[in-house]
Design a protein around this motif. Structure first.
Motif, mmCIF file in Angstrom:
data_model
loop_
_atom_site.group_PDB
_atom_site.id
_atom_site.type_symbol
_atom_site.label_atom_id
_atom_site.label_comp_id
_atom_site.label_asym_id
_atom_site.label_seq_id
_atom_site.Cartn_x
_atom_site.Cartn_y
_atom_site.Cartn_z
ATOM 1 N N ARG A 10 0.831 -1.209 0.000
ATOM 2 C CA ARG A 10 0.000 0.000 0.000
ATOM 3 C C ARG A 10 0.866 1.261 0.000
ATOM 4 O O ARG A 10 0.570 2.234 -0.713
ATOM 5 N N ARG A 13 2.328 1.732 -3.446
ATOM 6 C CA ARG A 13 1.281 2.154 -4.377
ATOM 7 C C ARG A 13 0.955 3.632 -4.192
ATOM 8 O O ARG A 13 0.819 4.383 -5.171
ATOM 9 N N ASP A 14 0.879 4.065 -2.954
ATOM 10 C CA ASP A 14 0.570 5.472 -2.678
ATOM 11 C C ASP A 14 1.688 6.413 -3.115
ATOM 12 O O ASP A 14 1.447 7.599 -3.347
ATOM 13 N N ARG A 36 -5.843 1.237 -6.889
ATOM 14 C CA ARG A 36 -5.825 -0.225 -6.762
ATOM 15 C C ARG A 36 -6.135 -0.892 -8.103
ATOM 16 O O ARG A 36 -5.525 -1.905 -8.463
ATOM 17 N N THR A 51 -6.930 -5.990 -2.609
ATOM 18 C CA THR A 51 -7.451 -5.372 -1.389
ATOM 19 C C THR A 51 -7.234 -6.288 -0.194
ATOM 20 O O THR A 51 -6.850 -5.832 0.891
ATOM 21 N N GLU A 54 -3.553 -6.061 0.818
ATOM 22 C CA GLU A 54 -3.224 -4.791 1.471
ATOM 23 C C GLU A 54 -3.826 -4.692 2.867
ATOM 24 O O GLU A 54 -3.226 -4.092 3.767
#
Length: 278
Positions: A10, A13-14, A36, A51, A54
């Motif tokens: 996560r 990804r951010d 996502r 999901t 994460e």
């Protein structure tokens, strides 16, 4: 409840802007970075499955999925290694079942003999928690007056985050702090790391916990030290892993002539003072 693996995926990804991966900007959104949907598409998995990873609801992704996520996130080799390690401990292969405890501070006699052969060089034996287990006399002379070796059980990580002198001693304190927090993920055992983190977090504060949870893989460049006597030292680091002991033998080498001269001068100040390796 999240997992180290999910937190890392996560966080990465951010941190990625879609444009860097050739993806279109889909306009304003509540959180930064890659969606996502985009990551799931690049990795060839469903959004629902991503999901679950994460959020820590799926703890056993296959090797193929881990590799696909690494490719989709464009991880460098160090980050890929960290991702695989987090998948391993998240999957339960390193889950703690015993009461958390401090690791052994014992150093094998043959390692101590090797350390003595490195005199008058700068060398130390440590572990990923930052425990300073043994060192050459030259290392002590270069760190004298900094507080690093104070006490019966000196620890570099604790020193970095709790001793104000560390911010002066380490010219690149932010980088060193990143390194020490990251290395806790590679501690002697999960039990040891849990024990140490529980002990340190209340006194180290957000500088520590923020770094521990963001999983930034450090670059480990030249180590710059500001000695209380005045000279700035620039040191290259060579690390020999001792996997059987979960320890490292670290040798610090002057990166330039001025550092070599300064180290010689600092060593000269301690000549005649005998001290056994701790």
């Amino acid at each position: 409840m999240g997992t180290p693996l999910g937190d890392f995926v996560r966080a990465k990804r951010d941190s990625i802007q879609p444009g860097t991966l050739g993806l279109p900007d889909r306009g304003r959104r509540r959180s930064p970075g890659l969606r996502r949907l985009d990551l799931a598409t690049r990795a060839g998995v469903s959004v629902e499955y991503l999901t679950r990873i994460e959020q820590g609801r799926d703890r056993n992704p296959s090797v193929a999925v881990v590799n696909a996520l690494a490719d989709a996130l464009s991880l460098d080799p160090a980050e890929r290694g960290h991702l695989r390690y987090l998948a391993k401990i998240t999957g339960g292969e390193c889950v703690a079942h015993n009461r958390p405890a401090a690791p052994s501070r014992e150093v094998r006699p043959s390692v101590l003999r090797t350390l003595r052969l490195l005199e008058p060089g700068l060398a130390l034996v440590t572990n990923r928690l930052g425990d300073l287990l043994a060192h050459t006399d030259a290392f002590e002379s270069v760190t004298s007056g900094t507080g690093l070796l104070d006490g019966d059980a000196p620890n570099l990580t604790r020193y970095v985050f709790t001793d104000p002198r560390a911010r002066t001693f380490f010219a690149d304190w932010e980088d060193v702090a990143d390194e020490q927090a990251f290395d806790l993920w590679l501690g002697p055992s999960v039990e040891n790391t849990e024990w140490f983190t529980a002990q340190l977090a209340p006194v180290a504060g957000p500088d520590f916990t923020r770094r521990l949870n963001r999983h930034v893989v450090p670059e480990r460049g030249v180590l710059r030290l500001r000695h209380p006597a005045g000279p700035e030292l620039r040191l290259d680091r060579e690390t020999l892993e001792l996997p059987a002991d979960a320890q490292q033998l670290v040798v610090l080498l002057p990166a330039d002539e001025s550092t070599a001269r300064a180290v010689d001068e600092l060593r000269g100040h301690s000549l005649g003072r005998l001290r056994a390796i701790s």
